[in-house]
Design a protein around this motif. Structure first.
Motif, PDB file in Angstrom:
ATOM      1  N   THR A   1      -9.180 -10.426  46.796  1.00 53.21           N
ATOM      2  CA  THR A   1     -10.054 -11.046  47.802  1.00 53.21           C
ATOM      3  C   THR A   1     -11.121 -11.898  47.138  1.00 53.21           C
ATOM      4  O   THR A   1     -11.391 -13.036  47.557  1.00 53.21           O
ATOM      5  CB  THR A   1     -10.722  -9.960  48.658  1.00 53.21           C
ATOM      6  OG1 THR A   1      -9.715  -9.146  49.276  1.00 53.21           O
ATOM      7  CG2 THR A   1     -11.593 -10.585  49.748  1.00 53.21           C
TER       8      THR A   1
ATOM      9  N   PHE B   1      -6.947  -4.872  45.707  1.00 50.34           N
ATOM     10  CA  PHE B   1      -7.075  -5.734  46.883  1.00 50.34           C
ATOM     11  C   PHE B   1      -8.435  -6.444  46.904  1.00 50.34           C
ATOM     12  O   PHE B   1      -8.521  -7.624  47.260  1.00 50.34           O
ATOM     13  CB  PHE B   1      -6.894  -4.916  48.156  1.00 50.34           C
ATOM     14  CG  PHE B   1      -5.514  -4.350  48.334  1.00 50.34           C
ATOM     15  CD1 PHE B   1      -4.408  -5.003  47.809  1.00 50.34           C
ATOM     16  CD2 PHE B   1      -5.309  -3.150  49.013  1.00 50.34           C
ATOM     17  CE1 PHE B   1      -3.126  -4.484  47.970  1.00 50.34           C
ATOM     18  CE2 PHE B   1      -4.041  -2.630  49.175  1.00 50.34           C
ATOM     19  CZ  PHE B   1      -2.946  -3.293  48.648  1.00 50.34           C
TER      20      PHE B   1
ATOM     21  N   LEU C   1      -8.509  -8.563  52.341  1.00 49.44           N
ATOM     22  CA  LEU C   1      -7.595  -9.488  51.668  1.00 49.44           C
ATOM     23  C   LEU C   1      -6.848 -10.335  52.696  1.00 49.44           C
ATOM     24  O   LEU C   1      -6.712 -11.556  52.520  1.00 49.44           O
ATOM     25  CB  LEU C   1      -6.618  -8.703  50.803  1.00 49.44           C
ATOM     26  CG  LEU C   1      -5.529  -9.525  50.091  1.00 49.44           C
ATOM     27  CD1 LEU C   1      -6.153 -10.562  49.167  1.00 49.44           C
ATOM     28  CD2 LEU C   1      -4.591  -8.602  49.324  1.00 49.44           C
TER      29      LEU C   1
ATOM     30  N   TRP D   1      -7.518  -3.905  52.083  1.00 47.99           N
ATOM     31  CA  TRP D   1      -6.328  -4.662  52.474  1.00 47.99           C
ATOM     32  C   TRP D   1      -6.640  -5.604  53.633  1.00 47.99           C
ATOM     33  O   TRP D   1      -6.191  -6.765  53.649  1.00 47.99           O
ATOM     34  CB  TRP D   1      -5.202  -3.705  52.848  1.00 47.99           C
ATOM     35  CG  TRP D   1      -4.048  -4.351  53.542  1.00 47.99           C
ATOM     36  CD1 TRP D   1      -3.716  -4.266  54.865  1.00 47.99           C
ATOM     37  CD2 TRP D   1      -3.063  -5.222  52.952  1.00 47.99           C
ATOM     38  NE1 TRP D   1      -2.586  -5.011  55.141  1.00 47.99           N
ATOM     39  CE2 TRP D   1      -2.164  -5.613  53.986  1.00 47.99           C
ATOM     40  CE3 TRP D   1      -2.855  -5.705  51.654  1.00 47.99           C
ATOM     41  CZ2 TRP D   1      -1.091  -6.459  53.754  1.00 47.99           C
ATOM     42  CZ3 TRP D   1      -1.777  -6.550  51.432  1.00 47.99           C
ATOM     43  CH2 TRP D   1      -0.913  -6.919  52.475  1.00 47.99           C
TER      44      TRP D   1
END
Length: 302
Positions: free
Chosen positions: A292, A288, A202, A199
């Protein structure tokens, strides 16, 4: 060739954080060694007698499993400051690793090399999730072995000067197996924290400014909205808040339950971390990471 590219990629990532990854473990190690030695030097006569009485009475250490757990707890206590500081460094690394190379436009240079975007992202994930904490754990391991050497020296002094033999305790301590257990737990620790790390990557790839805020504000906003809806509808529970707390909190009862379930103390930490890993969290982490990668391929500029 791929292995060499990954190795060079990890070296590049570490080079960018070389000062932090050198000085922080060093300073923690110096403090961990100096603090107890200074306290020992400042002991008064009555306190020294209490220490001698404690080490001369080894009846309470005759239980091999209890002694192994004692040494494992001691090792975990020595590793804890390194792991906590290392976690802060990890969070900072993941929050900035993709943002910084877009800000200084070095991403265009790295993308000109014969290395895929997927491999670059995997190198950053590998560096932050495993290599960075391994550096702090290596420093903690050196501190543990320094204390082991000091302990052996103390046993020699007690044996020769005071006729107090503690040598048999070393054979029951299982120091090396406990150290192996702590190092093995690094893999399970990385799996547990994988959703958080992905996360942050990202957010680092998505943000044009302040990647930390982009990582925190969406979650905070969802928690505020959930709290408002829950209070408005007079619901009994906050699903998202409780889910996050349950996943990331190492509950106090987790270790005792693991001790009862695991016959060998050295597997306690591994079992505790394994119990925190969930399929949903891992799936979110994979999602995630894919987002990305997509952003890096299709939106590399600030």
């Amino acid at each position: 060739m791929k292995v060499m590219q990954i190795f060079m990629g990890v070296r590049k990532e570490l080079w960018e954080f070389k000062k932090t990854l050198f000085w922080m473990p060093l300073l923690i190690g110096i403090f961990m060694i100096a603090a107890p030695l200074l306290k020992l030097l400042l002991l008064e006569g009555a306190q020294i007698r209490v220490v001698f009485e404690g080490v001369s009475n080894t009846d309470n250490l005759n239980n091999v499993q209890g002694l192994t757990r004692l040494f494992l707890a001691t090792i975990m206590g020595m590793f804890a400051p390194f792991i906590l500081v290392g976690l802060v460094i990890q969070l900072y690394y993941f929050t900035t690793c993709l943002f910084d190379e877009r800000r200084d436009q070095s991403i265009y240079f790295w993308r000109s090399l014969p290395v895929s975007d997927a491999q670059n992202i995997m190198v950053k994930l590998l560096t932050g999730a495993l290599v960075v904490p391994a550096i702090f754990m290596l420093a903690a391991t050196l501190v543990v072995f320094i204390f082991v050497l000091l302990g052996l020296l103390g046993c020699y002094i007690l044996d020769v000067g005071y006729d107090i033999s503690l040598w048999e305790l070393w054979g029951n301590a299982n120091i090396f197996s406990n150290m192996t257990s702590v190092w093995t737990s690094l893999f399970f620790y990385a799996l547990w924290m994988f959703p958080l790390f992905s996360w942050l990557m990202l957010a680092s790839m998505f943000a044009n400014k302040a990647p930390f805020l982009w990582a925190v504000l969406p979650v905070a906003l969802l928690l505020v909205i959930e709290s408002y809806i829950t209070n408005y509808l007079k619901l009994d529970s906050h699903f998202l808040r409780e889910a996050l707390f349950e996943y990331f909190a190492l509950a106090k009862e987790l270790i005792p339950n693991s001790i009862q379930q695991v016959g060998t103390p050295k597997f306690i930490l591994i079992s505790a971390l394994w119990n925190k890993i969930s399929l949903i969290g891992t799936a979110l982490g994979i999602g995630f990471i894919y987002l990305t990668y997509w952003l890096r391929v299709n939106r590399s500029h600030l």
